[in-house]
Design an enzyme around this catalytic site. Structure first.
Site, PDB file in Angstrom:
ATOM      1  N   SER A 237     -21.836  53.469 -60.695  1.00 49.82           N
ATOM      2  CA  SER A 237     -22.032  52.102 -59.705  1.00 49.82           C
ATOM      3  C   SER A 237     -20.716  51.508 -59.980  1.00 49.82           C
ATOM      4  O   SER A 237     -19.638  51.636 -59.390  1.00 49.82           O
ATOM      5  CB  SER A 237     -22.630  51.921 -61.140  1.00 49.82           C
ATOM      6  OG  SER A 237     -23.310  50.223 -60.624  1.00 49.82           O
ATOM      7  N   CYS A 238     -21.165  50.916 -58.574  1.00 45.11           N
ATOM      8  CA  CYS A 238     -20.144  50.119 -57.908  1.00 45.11           C
ATOM      9  C   CYS A 238     -19.940  48.187 -58.179  1.00 45.11           C
ATOM     10  O   CYS A 238     -19.314  48.419 -58.008  1.00 45.11           O
ATOM     11  CB  CYS A 238     -20.129  49.911 -56.491  1.00 45.11           C
ATOM     12  SG  CYS A 238     -22.267  50.490 -56.080  1.00 45.11           S
TER      13      CYS A 238
END
Lengths: 442, 103
Positions: free
Chosen positions: B101-102
Site C-alpha cells: 500500500s502506498c
C-alpha cells in the site's frame, strides 16, 4: 500546443497585417494567457496564491472554480466528535483566501474538454485555458458500500470526514453510555491515513475522561495487514493501540453493513457487531474527472509522480488528492507538491524541461490523546522512521514518539493552516523530505 | 533473501516467500506453491494468476477492488479461491511482489 500557435498567429496578425493601434487593443485581451484552477480547497487555494504573486497581471489571467463557498479546515473534523472543536472552528469563507487579482467562479463544473482546452460549467458557460490545474480533491462515497447509508446512517453509523457526520457523532457521544465502538476503514486510499488511528486514540481519552472507558469496547478494523501501511510505523502504532486497550482487526475487507444485526460483514463472511460504527467510507476522486474521461477507475487523474503533470496532457497539472500519486492524500502532501508544481509550471510556460521532482513527501502529526502526539515524515521511497524532525525555532519534534511537543505541533497547525499554508506563504520545511534527524534501523 | 525449490527449479524468494524475479515463474511452479499453501490449483485460479501477472507487467498497483472489477473474478470469488488474504496469497502464487500500500 494549440495555444502557442494561437499566440504566434495573434502576434503575426498584429505585426504584419493589422498594424493599427485599434487592433492591438482588441487583441491584447485575447493574448492574455489563462491559468484555470479547478477546486478551491487546500491545494487549489495555495496554488492561486503562489501563482498570483509570481505571474504578471497584465499577461496572466488566473481563474479558480469551486462549487462551494465554504472552506473547511478538514484536519479539524477529527476533533469535533469529542467536543474539542465545533463547527465554527473549522469553517471560513473560501473567498477570504483567494488573493486579489484572481477571478473566482462559484459553479459546478460539468466537464473538462481537454483536447480543446475548455472547461464547461454547469450553467452552460465555457472557460478557456492555456494551463489547467486540477485540484478537485477526493470525496467520501458511503453509497458505494451496501447497507452503509440505510436506516442506521447518522443514527448509529457515522463518518467524521464530513462536518455533518462529525457534528452528529458529537451529539451521539454526548449521550452515549457505552458499548461496542467500531471504527472501520472501507477501502484504500483514503484521506489522511493517520486520522482513523487518531480517532480511536481520542475516543480512548474522551471516554476515560468521561469515566466510562470500562464500558466502552474500542475496535479498529482495517483492510490492511496491520494498524498502518509501513512496517516500522505499524509496529509503533500497534504498540500504542495495545497500550490503550484498543483491539485491531486487520485484513478485514468490508462487503456490506447488516443493519438488522448491527454488524459489518466482510467478503469472506466474517462479521463484527457494533453498537456504534464510525466508518471511513470509500474515497473516490470528483465525479467531474469521470465525466471528463480524465480519471482511473477511482476517478483519480493519472499523474506523473515526479513532475505532477498529467500523463496525458502537457498543459494539465494535478495537485493534491485529485492525483493518483502513490503517497498519502493529505494537506501536507499538497503543500509540498505545490512548490514542485509551481516550479514545473513555470518551466512549462517558459518552454524549459520540467526539472523539479516531487518525492512524495508527507508529514503527519498523529494526535494520540491526553495532550500527546506522534509525528511521521516520509516519502515515496523512505518509510516513516524514528528519530527527530528538525523545525527551526520550534522543534525538534520526536518522530514516531508519543510526546507533548508533537501535540502542540498539531494544535499550532490550525493557525498555520489559515494564516500561512493556504495563503501560499513559505513554511520552514523543505518540500523534499530530509534524512536529517532520522534513524536508520534494520 | 532465501532460495526455494519448486518443480525442479531453484528460485530466489523474499523472507515472506515472494519471488524476487517474476520471470522465474511458470504454472508448474505455481501448482507446487499452491499445494504448499493448501490450495488445489484450478483453471480459474490460473486465470487469476495470469491476470495478476499481466497487470503487474503494466506497472499498475494492484488492489482487491481492481481485481474485483477486472471481469476475471469478483471480490467474493477471489476470497473463495484464495481464502485469508486473497491478494497477498494470489500475488505470491503468481510470482509477483507482495502487494504494497502506498500511503
Amino acid at each position: 500546443m494549440i495555444i502557442v500557435t494561437r499566440h504566434f498567429s495573434a502576434r503575426m496578425l498584429r505585426g504584419s497585417i493589422f498594424a493599427s493601434e485599434i487592433f492591438i487593443d482588441i487583441l491584447n485581451p485575447v493574448t492574455m494567457k489563462r491559468i484555470l484552477i479547478l477546486g478551491a480547497g487546500t491545494a487549489g487555494t495555495m496554488m492561486a496564491n503562489k501563482l498570483r504573486k509570481s505571474l504578471d497581471r497584465d499577461e496572466w489571467e488566473i481563474t479558480i472554480v469551486d462549487k462551494h463557498r465554504t472552506h473547511y479546515y478538514q484536519p479539524g473534523f477529527l476533533f469535533i466528535p469529542f467536543g474539542i472543536y465545533n463547527k465554527q472552528d473549522v469553517i471560513k469563507p473560501k473567498a477570504d483566501f483567494i488573493p486579489p487579482g484572481v477571478k473566482v467562479v462559484f459553479s459546478e463544473v460539468d466537464k473538462v474538454e481537454a483536447e480543446e482546452n475548455k472547461v464547461h460549467l454547469a450553467d452552460g458557460s465555457v472557460l478557456l485555458y492555456d494551463y489547467l490545474i486540477i485540484a478537485t480533491g477526493t470525496e467520501t462515497r458511503p453509497d458505494e458500500t451496501p447497507g452503509l447509508t440505510d436506516k442506521l446512517w447518522r443514527k448509529e453509523i457515522f463518518d467524521f470526514y464530513t462536518v455533518e457526520g462529525a457534528v452528529e457523532l458529537q451529539k451521539f457521544f454526548k449521550q452515549w453510555e457505552g458499548g461496542k465502538l467500531v471504527l472501520a476503514i472501507t477501502e484504500l486510499p483514503y484521506k489522511c491515513p493517520v486520522a482513523p488511528i487518531e480517532f480511536v486514540c481520542l475516543a480512548d481519552a474522551y471516554f476515560t475522561e468521561k469515566g466510562i472507558r470500562d464500558k466502552v469496547d474500542i475496535t479498529f478494523v482495517t483492510p490492511l495487514a496491520g494498524a498502518f501501511t509501513k512496517p516500522i510505523a505499524t509496529k509503533m502504532l500497534s504498540e500504542l493501540l495495545a497500550e490503550k486497550n484498543i483491539k485491531v482487526v486487520p485484513d478485514f475487507y468490508i462487503e456490506k453493513v447488516d443493519n438488522e444485526k448491527k454488524a459489518i460483514v466482510s467478503y469472506d463472511e466474517q462479521e463484527i457487531p457494533f453498537d456504534v460504527l464510525t466508518i471511513v467510507p470509500m474515497n473516490m476522486g470528483n465525479s467531474v474527472i469521470e465525466r471528463s474521461g480524465l480519471g482511473d477507475d477511482m476517478n483519480y487523474v493519472p499523474t506523473d509522480k515526479h513532475t505532477l503533470r498529467s500523463e496525458k496532457y502537457e498543459n494539465i497539472f494535478v495537485l493534491g488528492d485529485a492525483a493518483n500519486l502513490p503517497t498519502s492524500k493529505a494537506g501536507s502532501v499538497a503543500h509540498f507538491a505545490a512548490d514542485i508544481l509551481f516550479e514545473n509550471l513555470m518551466s512549462a510556460i517558459e518552454g524549459r524541461p520540467l526539472m523539479a521532482k516531487f518525492d512524495g513527501h508527507a508529514n503527519c502529526y498523529i494526535e494520540t490523546g491526553f495532550g500527546k502526539g506522534a509525528l511521521i515524515d516520509f516519502n515515496y521511497d523512505t518509510e516513516p522512521l524514528p528519530g527527530t524532525f528538525p523545525l527551526p525555532g520550534i522543534g525538534p519534534f520526536g518522530l514516531l514518539k508519543n510526546t507533548k511537543i508533537n501535540h502542540y505541533g498539531k494544535v499550532m497547525f490550525r493557525w498555520m493552516y489559515w494564516h500561512i499554508l493556504l495563503r501560499g506563504k513559505e513554511l520552514p520545511i523543505d518540500p523534499l523530505m530530509t534524512m536529517a534527524g532520522k534513524k536508520m534501523i534494520k | 533473501m532465501a532460495e526455494k525449490n519448486y518443480a525442479g527449479k531453484t528460485v530466489e524468494v523474499t523472507e515472506d516467500g515472494y519471488f524476487t524475479n517474476p520471470a522465474d515463474w511458470n504454472e508448474e511452479i505455481a501448482k507446487e506453491m499452491a499445494t504448499e499453501a493448501g490450495i488445489e490449483l484450478t483453471d480459474k485460479h490460473l486465470e487469476v494468476l495470469n491476470y495478476l501477472r499481466k497487470q503487474f507487467e503494466t506497472g499498475e498497483a494492484l488492489t482487491i477492488r481492481k481485481v474485483g472489477k477486472s471481469g476475471v473474478v469478483d471480490i467474493k470469488g477471489l476470497y473463495q479461491l484464495f481464502p485469508g488474504g486473497p491478494l497477498k496469497i494470489s500475488s505470491k502464487l503468481a510470482g509477483i511482489p507482495k502487494p504494497t500500500s502506498c500511503v
